[in-house]
Design a protein around this motif. Structure first.
Motif, PDB file in Angstrom:
ATOM      1  N   ASP A   6       0.823  -1.087   0.000  1.00 38.25           N
ATOM      2  CA  ASP A   6       0.000   0.169  -0.160  1.00 38.25           C
ATOM      3  C   ASP A   6       1.063   1.132  -0.067  1.00 38.25           C
ATOM      4  O   ASP A   6       1.505   1.633   1.000  1.00 38.25           O
ATOM      5  CB  ASP A   6      -0.862  -0.010   1.150  1.00 38.25           C
ATOM      6  N   ARG A   7       0.845   1.889  -1.183  1.00 38.94           N
ATOM      7  CA  ARG A   7       1.892   3.009  -1.152  1.00 38.94           C
ATOM      8  C   ARG A   7       1.326   4.087  -0.535  1.00 38.94           C
ATOM      9  O   ARG A   7       2.140   4.966  -0.102  1.00 38.94           O
ATOM     10  CB  ARG A   7       2.174   3.334  -2.677  1.00 38.94           C
ATOM     11  N   VAL A  29      11.850   8.690  -7.119  1.00 38.79           N
ATOM     12  CA  VAL A  29      11.392  10.229  -7.029  1.00 38.79           C
ATOM     13  C   VAL A  29      10.628  10.394  -5.271  1.00 38.79           C
ATOM     14  O   VAL A  29      11.210  11.281  -4.883  1.00 38.79           O
ATOM     15  CB  VAL A  29      10.182  10.581  -8.044  1.00 38.79           C
ATOM     16  N   ASP A  30       9.963   9.494  -4.901  1.00 40.27           N
ATOM     17  CA  ASP A  30       9.194   9.611  -3.725  1.00 40.27           C
ATOM     18  C   ASP A  30       9.774   8.934  -2.776  1.00 40.27           C
ATOM     19  O   ASP A  30       9.364   9.057  -1.453  1.00 40.27           O
ATOM     20  CB  ASP A  30       7.642   9.667  -3.979  1.00 40.27           C
ATOM     21  N   GLY A  31      10.528   8.035  -2.892  1.00 52.16           N
ATOM     22  CA  GLY A  31      11.007   7.178  -1.853  1.00 52.16           C
ATOM     23  C   GLY A  31      10.368   6.123  -1.331  1.00 52.16           C
ATOM     24  O   GLY A  31      10.415   5.205  -0.526  1.00 52.16           O
ATOM     25  N   LYS A  32       9.029   5.992  -1.962  1.00 57.35           N
ATOM     26  CA  LYS A  32       8.171   4.889  -1.520  1.00 57.35           C
ATOM     27  C   LYS A  32       8.168   3.718  -2.290  1.00 57.35           C
ATOM     28  O   LYS A  32       8.964   3.444  -3.174  1.00 57.35           O
ATOM     29  CB  LYS A  32       6.557   5.493  -1.646  1.00 57.35           C
ATOM     30  N   ALA A  59       2.550  -1.592   5.439  1.00 59.78           N
ATOM     31  CA  ALA A  59       2.141  -1.204   4.245  1.00 59.78           C
ATOM     32  C   ALA A  59       2.506  -2.463   3.461  1.00 59.78           C
ATOM     33  O   ALA A  59       1.832  -2.577   2.338  1.00 59.78           O
ATOM     34  CB  ALA A  59       3.151  -0.257   3.586  1.00 59.78           C
ATOM     35  N   ILE A  60       2.867  -3.710   4.197  1.00 57.32           N
ATOM     36  CA  ILE A  60       3.093  -4.843   3.301  1.00 57.32           C
ATOM     37  C   ILE A  60       2.426  -6.020   3.839  1.00 57.32           C
ATOM     38  O   ILE A  60       2.263  -6.123   5.035  1.00 57.32           O
ATOM     39  CB  ILE A  60       4.563  -5.512   3.546  1.00 57.32           C
ATOM     40  N   SER A  61       1.866  -6.548   2.640  1.00 57.19           N
ATOM     41  CA  SER A  61       0.827  -7.850   3.207  1.00 57.19           C
ATOM     42  C   SER A  61       1.437  -9.044   2.369  1.00 57.19           C
ATOM     43  O   SER A  61       1.514  -8.803   1.265  1.00 57.19           O
ATOM     44  CB  SER A  61      -0.694  -7.677   2.877  1.00 57.19           C
TER      45      SER A  61
END
Ligand code: SF4
Length: 68
Positions: A6-7, A29-32, A59-61
């Motif tokens: 989930d970014r 760019v955004d590090g995500k 954020a990780i499943s």
């Protein structure tokens, strides 16, 4: 095994990239998080599960084969 990220929740901490660099990368760019391999081989399960555990934003499943 199937991976979902989930970014919107990701804060770019980078733990996942350190633990499982074949599965996760960080956006330049955004590090995500960027998901490199949404269905990694069974040999990557342990490191990917560890990334799921240590991700500070949840954020990780990881859905292992056989999980409902
Ligand atoms: S560990 Fe979590 S917060 Fe950090 S980059 Fe990976 S998904 Fe994002």
């Amino acid at each position: 095994m199937k991976i979902i990220v989930d970014r919107h929740r990701c804060i770019g901490a980078g733990m996942c990239v350190l633990l499982a660099p074949a599965v996760f990368d960080q956006d330049a760019v955004d590090g995500k998080v960027r998901l490199l391999d949404p269905a990694p081989p069974p040999g990557a399960l342990a490191s990917t599960r560890e990334a799921e555990q240590v991700c500070p934003s949840g954020a990780i499943s990881v859905v292992a084969d056989g999980d409902s």
